[in-house]
Design an enzyme around this catalytic site. Sequence first.
Site, mmCIF file in Angstrom:
data_model
loop_
_atom_site.group_PDB
_atom_site.id
_atom_site.type_symbol
_atom_site.label_atom_id
_atom_site.label_comp_id
_atom_site.label_asym_id
_atom_site.label_seq_id
_atom_site.Cartn_x
_atom_site.Cartn_y
_atom_site.Cartn_z
ATOM 1 C CG ASP A 28 19.702 110.683 -91.183
ATOM 2 O OD1 ASP A 28 20.431 109.384 -91.299
ATOM 3 O OD2 ASP A 28 20.772 111.091 -91.258
ATOM 4 C CG HIS A 44 28.296 98.708 -81.530
ATOM 5 N ND1 HIS A 44 28.399 100.372 -81.211
ATOM 6 C CD2 HIS A 44 29.958 97.715 -81.093
ATOM 7 C CE1 HIS A 44 29.218 99.961 -82.338
ATOM 8 N NE2 HIS A 44 30.073 99.156 -83.061
ATOM 9 N N GLY A 88 29.601 103.480 -97.712
ATOM 10 C CA GLY A 88 29.011 104.472 -97.378
ATOM 11 C C GLY A 88 29.235 104.708 -96.336
ATOM 12 C CG HIS A 95 22.701 103.374 -89.212
ATOM 13 N ND1 HIS A 95 24.094 102.918 -89.090
ATOM 14 C CD2 HIS A 95 22.974 104.229 -90.256
ATOM 15 C CE1 HIS A 95 25.098 103.566 -90.087
ATOM 16 N NE2 HIS A 95 23.913 103.668 -90.584
ATOM 17 C CG HIS A 97 20.013 105.033 -93.819
ATOM 18 N ND1 HIS A 97 19.646 106.158 -93.862
ATOM 19 C CD2 HIS A 97 20.922 104.026 -93.850
ATOM 20 C CE1 HIS A 97 21.578 105.726 -92.945
ATOM 21 N NE2 HIS A 97 21.844 105.792 -93.448
HETATM 22 P P1 AMP Z 1 25.446 105.762 -92.899
HETATM 23 O O1 AMP Z 1 25.978 106.728 -93.912
HETATM 24 O O2 AMP Z 1 24.872 104.808 -93.382
HETATM 25 O O3 AMP Z 1 26.446 105.289 -91.744
HETATM 26 O O4 AMP Z 1 24.302 106.630 -92.275
HETATM 27 C C1 AMP Z 1 24.806 107.388 -91.168
HETATM 28 C C2 AMP Z 1 23.406 108.880 -90.675
HETATM 29 O O5 AMP Z 1 23.209 108.303 -89.200
HETATM 30 C C3 AMP Z 1 23.590 109.623 -91.696
HETATM 31 O O6 AMP Z 1 22.325 109.980 -92.296
HETATM 32 C C4 AMP Z 1 23.367 110.959 -90.904
HETATM 33 O O7 AMP Z 1 22.428 111.554 -91.090
HETATM 34 C C5 AMP Z 1 22.564 110.293 -89.648
HETATM 35 N N1 AMP Z 1 23.312 110.558 -88.162
HETATM 36 C C6 AMP Z 1 24.000 111.203 -87.503
HETATM 37 N N2 AMP Z 1 24.377 111.600 -86.383
HETATM 38 C C7 AMP Z 1 23.196 111.598 -85.810
HETATM 39 C C8 AMP Z 1 22.811 111.945 -85.025
HETATM 40 N N3 AMP Z 1 23.630 112.647 -84.044
HETATM 41 N N4 AMP Z 1 21.170 111.995 -84.985
HETATM 42 C C9 AMP Z 1 20.710 111.512 -85.991
HETATM 43 N N5 AMP Z 1 20.858 110.939 -86.889
HETATM 44 C C10 AMP Z 1 22.681 110.980 -87.104
#
Ligand code: AMP
Length: 118
Positions: A28, A44, A88, A95, A97
């Site tokens: 991340d 997707h 959120g 994805h 985390h």
């Molecule tokens: P969410 O809020 O669950 O949709 O999480 C999206 C996550 O994607 C966040 O933790 C961001 O920091 C991460 N994120 C967004 N763009 C990128 C990127 N280009 N590379 C890596 N992580 C990303």
Amino acid sequence: MCIFCKIVNKEIPSNIIAENDDFLAFHDINPKAPVHILAIPKLHVDSFHEVSPEMMAGLTSFMQDIAKETGIDHTGYRIISNIGENGGQEVKHLHFHVLGGAKLKWGHFSDSDPKNMI
Ligand code: AMP
């Protein structure tokens, strides 16, 4: 095309730690823990709400392998998938985390009083 599809297609760079035919894992960009990996399907899918059980089976094994490869399997870790506006979710590509590497807090999830919701 969404930002994570662009990462899958290597159109934008990412710090990839694991990849197979179906899934990709990368760090991340804004880590919330010493280990903060995002695990995604290459196909997707908007969110967890739309994922098939078959895809989840593969993702489950993939995330277990990530936990082993990053060394957090013995100390414990957390899997989170944010879904939709109230969840959120910022990136509308499924994805998970994968968080670990330190004792994680378990705290404040909502400004609403949970007792008023039941
Ligand atoms: P969410 O809020 O669950 O949709 O999480 C999206 C996550 O994607 C966040 O933790 C961001 O920091 C991460 N994120 C967004 N763009 C990128 C990127 N280009 N590379 C890596 N992580 C990303």
